[in-house]
Design an enzyme around this catalytic site. Structure first.
Site, mmCIF file in Angstrom:
data_model
loop_
_atom_site.group_PDB
_atom_site.id
_atom_site.type_symbol
_atom_site.label_atom_id
_atom_site.label_comp_id
_atom_site.label_asym_id
_atom_site.label_seq_id
_atom_site.Cartn_x
_atom_site.Cartn_y
_atom_site.Cartn_z
ATOM 1 N N GLN A 1 -4.891 -1.946 9.215
ATOM 2 C CA GLN A 1 -4.824 -3.247 8.784
ATOM 3 C C GLN A 1 -5.362 -4.123 9.466
ATOM 4 O O GLN A 1 -5.098 -4.178 10.832
ATOM 5 C CB GLN A 1 -3.369 -3.486 8.369
ATOM 6 C CG GLN A 1 -2.994 -4.868 7.497
ATOM 7 C CD GLN A 1 -3.470 -4.554 5.978
ATOM 8 O OE1 GLN A 1 -3.738 -3.505 5.524
ATOM 9 N NE2 GLN A 1 -4.073 -5.755 5.696
ATOM 10 N N LYS B 1 0.790 -0.992 0.103
ATOM 11 C CA LYS B 1 -0.027 0.000 -0.098
ATOM 12 C C LYS B 1 0.725 1.373 0.037
ATOM 13 O O LYS B 1 0.709 2.231 -0.499
ATOM 14 C CB LYS B 1 -0.857 0.020 1.033
ATOM 15 C CG LYS B 1 -2.062 -0.867 1.052
ATOM 16 C CD LYS B 1 -3.077 -1.343 2.346
ATOM 17 C CE LYS B 1 -4.034 -2.441 2.076
ATOM 18 N NZ LYS B 1 -4.794 -2.925 3.141
ATOM 19 N N ASP C 1 -11.402 2.414 3.352
ATOM 20 C CA ASP C 1 -11.733 0.718 3.174
ATOM 21 C C ASP C 1 -13.092 0.704 3.009
ATOM 22 O O ASP C 1 -13.512 -0.394 2.373
ATOM 23 C CB ASP C 1 -11.294 0.097 4.390
ATOM 24 C CG ASP C 1 -9.995 -0.586 4.449
ATOM 25 O OD1 ASP C 1 -9.461 -0.895 3.352
ATOM 26 O OD2 ASP C 1 -9.394 -0.561 5.435
HETATM 27 N N1 GUN Z 1 -7.104 -6.945 5.880
HETATM 28 C C1 GUN Z 1 -7.467 -7.961 4.694
HETATM 29 N N2 GUN Z 1 -7.550 -7.051 3.820
HETATM 30 C C2 GUN Z 1 -8.047 -5.760 4.382
HETATM 31 C C3 GUN Z 1 -8.404 -4.626 3.547
HETATM 32 O O1 GUN Z 1 -8.724 -4.489 2.566
HETATM 33 N N3 GUN Z 1 -8.083 -3.346 4.413
HETATM 34 C C4 GUN Z 1 -7.787 -3.660 5.736
HETATM 35 N N4 GUN Z 1 -7.694 -2.420 6.436
HETATM 36 N N5 GUN Z 1 -7.321 -4.893 6.125
HETATM 37 C C5 GUN Z 1 -7.448 -5.831 5.674
#
Ligand code: GUN
Length: 279
Positions: free
Chosen positions: A96, A52, A119
């Site tokens: 996350q 990211k 998200d």
């Molecule tokens: N963990 C697995 N996929 C995601 C996601 O799309 N966003 C976040 N914040 N955590 C994750």
């Protein structure tokens, strides 16, 4: 022989579009800023967070990683979120998941300002998705829709089957297909005769997290197959929810794993952060 829906190439294209819009926004004095909170030292989460941050750098965003120890308390985590909610240089906040025990994912998601919730996990944004009034779309389902759109595939008038009912993928995926006039069925681990339901699908989206669950006998010939899964098989090999080698010859379009939906998720996160910054 199916046409491959190349998520890696499409995601690169989206990142370059976001980069161009970011450059225009920067001329107005705004640099999109994304804060990524990582608690603990889960290796998979570390890889996702690194990817990211790398994508942010590529499109010209400011990104800030807040790495916290696994011993962080709920109060400490909530106060980090609160501070980020108030920062004017941070337009998107992402924590996350999953969080180490005993931290509460739901409480953290609820604490993120809906306007910075890139998200789209906050109840307000989930509600907006139900209503069809999107600002942010959840990144993975949005990435799937974008892959379909850019390949000229429309869900309108199609039978769409989503296998998996998670809040992050299955449920919003069904909504997005429905909003585009697909006729949608959501299946899950307790669906009797899953194969028979899948065989109805013109568009089949697999998001259950079970290695190679979707086999060739579960497919309508000519179906579009989207594989959201990211699993390790018994030999430790990365694979999706679809038995790719046997399904691919029957499908009209298919996403590979890796290189399908995965890169699209991060590209859509960039798109959401740009939107949050007003771009
Ligand atoms: N963990 C697995 N996929 C995601 C996601 O799309 N966003 C976040 N914040 N955590 C994750």
């Amino acid at each position: 022989m199916a046409i491959i829906l190349d998520g890696k190439a499409t995601a690169a294209q989206i990142r370059s579009e976001v980069a161009a819009k970011t450059a225009a926004l920067k001329e107005k004095g705004i640099t999109p800023g994304l804060a990524v909170i990582l608690v603990g030292d889960d290796p998979a989460s570390r890889i996702y967070v690194n990817n990211k941050k790398k994508a942010c750098a590529e499109v010209g965003f400011y990104s800030e990683e807040i790495a916290l120890p696994a011993t962080t308390t709920q109060e400490e985590l909530l106060s980090v979120v609160d501070e980020l909610n108030h920062r004017t240089d941070i337009h998107g906040i992402l924590c996350q998941l999953p969080l180490p025990k005993p931290l509460d994912d739901k409480a953290v998601i609820a604490a993120i300002s809906p306007e910075k919730d890139v998200d789209a996990f906050h109840a307000v944004n989930v509600g907006r998705i139900m209503l069809g009034e999107y600002r942010f779309l959840p990144c993975t389902p949005a990435g799937v829709m974008e892959l379909l759109h850019r390949a000229g595939i429309s869900p309108a008038g199609k039978t769409c089957v989503v296998v998996g009912r998670s809040n992050i993928v299955g449920k919003p995926m069904a909504m997005l297909l429905l909003h585009e006039n697909g006729t949608v069925t959501v299946c899950h681990s307790r669906t009797p005769d899953l194969a028979a339901v899948c065989r109805q699908a013109d568009i089949l989206v697999a998001a259950v997290g079970r290695a190679r669950l979707i086999t060739a006998d579960m497919l309508k010939p000519g179906a579009v197959v989207v594989d959201v899964g990211m699993n390790r098989d018994e030999n430790g090999k990365l694979c999706g929810d679809v038995d790719y080698d046997n399904v691919e010859p029957l499908a009209s379009y298919i996403t590979p794993v890796p290189g399908g939906v995965g890169p699209m998720t991060i590209a859509m996160l960039m798109q959401n952060t740009l939107t949050a910054a007003g771009g």
